[in-house]
Design a protein around this motif. Sequence first.
Motif, PDB file in Angstrom:
ATOM      1  N   LEU A  57      51.832  58.117  33.500  1.00 43.71           N
ATOM      2  CA  LEU A  57      53.072  58.761  33.399  1.00 43.71           C
ATOM      3  C   LEU A  57      53.811  58.568  34.715  1.00 43.71           C
ATOM      4  O   LEU A  57      55.172  58.203  34.414  1.00 43.71           O
ATOM      5  CB  LEU A  57      52.844  60.181  33.118  1.00 43.71           C
ATOM      6  N   GLU A  59      53.770  56.096  36.911  1.00 42.90           N
ATOM      7  CA  GLU A  59      54.063  54.620  36.793  1.00 42.90           C
ATOM      8  C   GLU A  59      55.002  54.501  35.753  1.00 42.90           C
ATOM      9  O   GLU A  59      55.960  53.409  36.007  1.00 42.90           O
ATOM     10  CB  GLU A  59      52.937  53.720  36.508  1.00 42.90           C
ATOM     11  N   ASP A  63      58.503  52.874  36.735  1.00 40.49           N
ATOM     12  CA  ASP A  63      59.315  51.551  36.185  1.00 40.49           C
ATOM     13  C   ASP A  63      60.529  52.004  35.697  1.00 40.49           C
ATOM     14  O   ASP A  63      61.573  51.171  35.817  1.00 40.49           O
ATOM     15  CB  ASP A  63      58.246  51.157  35.028  1.00 40.49           C
ATOM     16  N   ARG A  88      52.459  50.284  29.446  1.00 39.04           N
ATOM     17  CA  ARG A  88      51.510  50.930  30.175  1.00 39.04           C
ATOM     18  C   ARG A  88      50.089  51.141  29.941  1.00 39.04           C
ATOM     19  O   ARG A  88      49.348  50.786  30.317  1.00 39.04           O
ATOM     20  CB  ARG A  88      52.108  52.074  31.150  1.00 39.04           C
TER      21      ARG A  88
ATOM     22  N   VAL B  25      53.390  65.149  39.110  1.00 35.27           N
ATOM     23  CA  VAL B  25      53.498  63.860  38.631  1.00 35.27           C
ATOM     24  C   VAL B  25      54.933  63.170  38.934  1.00 35.27           C
ATOM     25  O   VAL B  25      55.112  62.166  39.597  1.00 35.27           O
ATOM     26  CB  VAL B  25      53.540  63.695  37.152  1.00 35.27           C
ATOM     27  N   ALA B  29      55.736  60.043  41.366  1.00 29.07           N
ATOM     28  CA  ALA B  29      56.508  58.919  41.026  1.00 29.07           C
ATOM     29  C   ALA B  29      57.713  58.805  41.945  1.00 29.07           C
ATOM     30  O   ALA B  29      57.846  57.420  42.007  1.00 29.07           O
ATOM     31  CB  ALA B  29      57.473  59.609  39.460  1.00 29.07           C
ATOM     32  N   ARG B  36      57.392  51.175  46.033  1.00 26.13           N
ATOM     33  CA  ARG B  36      57.751  49.763  45.602  1.00 26.13           C
ATOM     34  C   ARG B  36      58.965  49.255  46.044  1.00 26.13           C
ATOM     35  O   ARG B  36      59.118  48.095  46.296  1.00 26.13           O
ATOM     36  CB  ARG B  36      57.834  49.835  43.875  1.00 26.13           C
TER      37      ARG B  36
END
Lengths: 183, 334
Positions: A57, A59, A63, A88, B25, B29, B36
Amino acid sequence: MIVRALQAVPADDATLVERVRRGDESAFSALYERHARYLAGVLYRIMGHDAETDDILQETFVDAALQIGQLREPSQIRSWLVTIVVRRAHRALGARRRRKWFGLRVAEISPRCADPKLRQRIDELYEQLDRLSPDMRIPWVLHRIEDQGLADVAAACGVSLATAKRRIAAADERLNRRMHATG
Amino acid sequence: MQRDDLRAVRDAMDPPWDDLRAQRVLRAARTGRASRRLVRRRMWAGGACLAAAAVVAAVFVVRMPARSTVAPAAVSSASVAPAGSVMELMDGSRLAIGPSADVQVELQAPGAVKLVQRAGEVHYDVTPNPARSFEVRAATVRVRVVGTAFGIHMDKDSVHVTVQRGRVAVDDATGTTELGAGEELKRSLKLESAALAPSEPEAASSIVAPRASAEAVASVEDLLRRADQARASGRLDEAAMLLQQILVLHPKDKRAGAVLFTLGKVERARGNPAVAAAHFRACSRGPLAEDALAEEASAWMAAGQTGNAADAARRYLQRFPDGPHVARMRRMVE
């Protein structure tokens, strides 16, 4: 001095997407709060357990944040997020199958279920789903368990409608045969 | 399996989900996204380095190699920073970028950082490093810093520089002006001709020093009233400016803590959580300390700075172990 709370007017998905594109962190959080719970459920039912939900989740939203400029229809962001989750999950399922080939088991968290008969059915179902390739498993779960229409399933899996139908039918046939064989 | 069976499976297969998990989460994220992006910039910068190195090597080969005077290639990452976000530069300096701001990183090198701001409001929190120059160009104004926190607000008519911490040097057509903490300078972009004639009664730029005469300065009550009206009308930029004026013009007023707290709320509403956190921190010693600490922790979390959020949460738990925000603060520390 009275400190007044400022009232926020809920924005629709398209507006939030535009704000995220402009770098608005609060809009990103709002989109996350709106869709994360739903995606977690879809992911859980695709994967069959909860061990990897948080990682996948996370990732997915990374994205989404980095690729949001490519979203053609901002109002359809939920479907788009499901597409990313599917991609994923596909990768994770493939890695899981490879680990199994090498005899490495992933610690699994069984679903909570008060009804022992239902729990047993769920365990049997997912034992058989684990034997399907991700290409067949995912569209089947989306169509049969998530109750998504075939067009939505095809879009989420990135395949044609005909391919989605064919894979779901093949999964139906194998699951019915194997689950009837196990009684 | 029958359709009803599958529906029962779906209902049973529901992951446990609560605020704690959701926030965990989301934090992960945000961290993943920042990592990244940094990897991409470094790859871009690395590519630029390699390209520049190739050019240097080519020159080296063509010319006599004895004493090369070619300077090491600088890393140029001409990236546009997204508005309404917090951006961290490679030297650790941070930019809190307002929703309508336009700022671009022109150069990031070990010895120099250069940015261009074209619109809106950006707050710069610059890491001290005497070996590195840090400058921001805003129209015809250039702000050079060593290590400080300052803001630049610009529109088509003017550039407004305010300094919260440290010192900056501001270059413009009139020369160089140094500003310290609590000082500000406004440069009109329309009065450039006035800048060339210093004997003119109206200066092209003005510095507002902390101690101004009472007759010329609006009262705290007047500024607070106008800030309240601006907030109620949704004119958050104006509200922020008015509240900052109070802090600059009346730094010793006993209501400074409440002003800082309100300014923090306004900055959160404007989508500047890092800036808001700094304001909440500044009033975390006074009568509003309990709420200010909790708001600081929340603001850092919203800005994606989980380390700072946990630090603020720990300070809250130390000072207010029975406070109303304990449960929320504990979740941030976990």
